[in-house]
Design a protein around this motif. Sequence first.
Motif, PDB file in Angstrom:
ATOM      1  N   THR A  75     -11.155  20.492  11.662  1.00 32.50           N
ATOM      2  CA  THR A  75     -11.776  21.602  12.402  1.00 32.50           C
ATOM      3  C   THR A  75     -12.704  21.069  13.491  1.00 32.50           C
ATOM      4  N   ALA A  76     -13.534  20.081  13.139  1.00 31.40           N
ATOM      5  CA  ALA A  76     -14.440  19.494  14.125  1.00 31.40           C
ATOM      6  C   ALA A  76     -13.658  18.848  15.259  1.00 31.40           C
ATOM      7  N   THR A  77     -12.549  18.212  14.922  1.00 32.48           N
ATOM      8  CA  THR A  77     -11.708  17.561  15.930  1.00 32.48           C
ATOM      9  C   THR A  77     -11.075  18.587  16.863  1.00 32.48           C
ATOM     10  N   GLN A  78     -10.609  19.703  16.309  1.00 33.17           N
ATOM     11  CA  GLN A  78     -10.028  20.761  17.145  1.00 33.17           C
ATOM     12  C   GLN A  78     -11.033  21.253  18.179  1.00 33.17           C
ATOM     13  N   ASP A  79     -12.288  21.396  17.764  1.00 31.14           N
ATOM     14  CA  ASP A  79     -13.331  21.832  18.699  1.00 31.14           C
ATOM     15  C   ASP A  79     -13.474  20.842  19.853  1.00 31.14           C
ATOM     16  N   ILE A  80     -13.419  19.559  19.539  1.00 34.33           N
ATOM     17  CA  ILE A  80     -13.549  18.526  20.570  1.00 34.33           C
ATOM     18  C   ILE A  80     -12.359  18.557  21.523  1.00 34.33           C
ATOM     19  N   LEU A 114      -3.350  15.655  12.713  1.00 33.71           N
ATOM     20  CA  LEU A 114      -4.207  15.397  13.870  1.00 33.71           C
ATOM     21  C   LEU A 114      -3.404  15.461  15.161  1.00 33.71           C
ATOM     22  N   ALA A 115      -2.203  14.902  15.142  1.00 40.97           N
ATOM     23  CA  ALA A 115      -1.348  14.948  16.325  1.00 40.97           C
ATOM     24  C   ALA A 115      -1.023  16.395  16.714  1.00 40.97           C
ATOM     25  N   GLU A 116      -0.840  17.247  15.726  1.00 41.91           N
ATOM     26  CA  GLU A 116      -0.509  18.654  15.979  1.00 41.91           C
ATOM     27  C   GLU A 116      -1.605  19.364  16.764  1.00 41.91           C
ATOM     28  N   VAL A 117      -2.876  18.966  16.572  1.00 41.13           N
ATOM     29  CA  VAL A 117      -3.971  19.642  17.274  1.00 41.13           C
ATOM     30  C   VAL A 117      -4.345  18.937  18.577  1.00 41.13           C
ATOM     31  N   GLY A 118      -3.564  17.915  18.973  1.00 37.33           N
ATOM     32  CA  GLY A 118      -3.763  17.305  20.277  1.00 37.33           C
ATOM     33  C   GLY A 118      -4.428  15.950  20.287  1.00 37.33           C
ATOM     34  N   VAL A 119      -4.686  15.357  19.126  1.00 41.79           N
ATOM     35  CA  VAL A 119      -5.269  14.015  19.072  1.00 41.79           C
ATOM     36  C   VAL A 119      -4.214  12.994  19.498  1.00 41.79           C
ATOM     37  N   VAL A 120      -4.607  12.033  20.330  1.00 40.37           N
ATOM     38  CA  VAL A 120      -3.637  11.060  20.843  1.00 40.37           C
ATOM     39  C   VAL A 120      -3.848   9.650  20.292  1.00 40.37           C
ATOM     40  N   GLY A 121      -4.899   9.449  19.510  1.00 40.34           N
ATOM     41  CA  GLY A 121      -5.146   8.130  18.949  1.00 40.34           C
ATOM     42  C   GLY A 121      -6.033   8.203  17.722  1.00 40.34           C
TER      43      GLY A 121
END
Length: 273
Positions: free
Chosen positions: A69-74, A104-111
Motif C-alpha cells: 500500500t505504501a509503495t502504491q502511494d509512492i 510489486l510489478a503489478e503496481v508499477g515497481v520497476v526494481g
Amino acid sequence: MSPAPADTAQFRALHAQGQLLILANAWDALSARLVESVGGAAIATSSAAVAWAQGVPDGERLSFDRLLTATQDIVRAVRVPVSVDFERGYGASAAEVAANICRLAEVGVVGVNLEDGSEPPEVLAEKLAASREALRREGRDMFLNARTDVVLRHIHEGKQALDEIVRRGKRYVDAGCDGVFVPGLSKAEELAHVVEQLPVPLNVWAAPTLPSPEQLRALGVRRVSVGPRLALTAFSAARRDAEHVLAGRWGPTFEGKPLTYPELNAWFASGGA
C-alpha cells in the motif's frame, strides 16, 4: 489524473556504462515527490524509513500488504521509476518471495533490492532465480538488485571479503540479478576490483569515505544510494522544531529557504496523487 508510470527499460537505462545513478531514498509519497522535485532521476525506498513511517521497526516487521500500500502511494505520486528496498523478500520461501515481487510489478515497481543478510548465499540465489522465472511467466520485467552484506556484517575482512563479494556476486548474476549492491564498500581500489570482476552494475552506499561522483564514474560504479539518511535528517529537523515550539519559541528553526504550504499542496493538486 495520475502520472504515467515509468517502465523498467527507463530504469535500466539509468545504469548505462558511464552513468552514475544517485538515489536519495524516500519512504512515502511526499518524500518521493520531494526527491523528484529536486532532480531525482528515480526513486528508491528505504526499508527502515518506510517501516518507521508505519510505526514499525525495521527488519521485515512491516507486513507485505502494508508495504505494498505504501509503495502504491509512492508510485502514484511520481513520474520517475520506483525501486523498492525489499530486504529478504517478505516471504518464507523463494516461491513466496517471487509472488510478492510480481505483486510489486503489478503496481508499477520497476526494481527491488533483495539482500542475503545473515543467510547463506544459496538462499538469495534461489529467490533471485524464482523471481526471474515468475516475472517471465507473467510477461513482466524488473531490475533485480542483489545486495550482499559481506562488509556490513563483517563476514570476512580484507582480501577474503573481496573474494567473497565477487564469489557471491557471480552466483547472484547466474541466478538472474541485474546489479549487485555492496553496502560498506568504499575504497577506490576495492570498488575497481569488484567492477572488473562482475558483469553487472555495482551499487554502493553513500559514506564520507566514498570517492567523488566523478571518481566513481571513472571506476565504473553505476549506482549510489543513501539508505535512511533523508528520513533521519528530516526527523532530526522536525524534532528540533517541535522542541522549539513546545518551549514557547515561535520563530522558525530551519536555516535556508523553507518549503511552503502552497508549494507542497501544488505537488499533488497537479496530479501526483
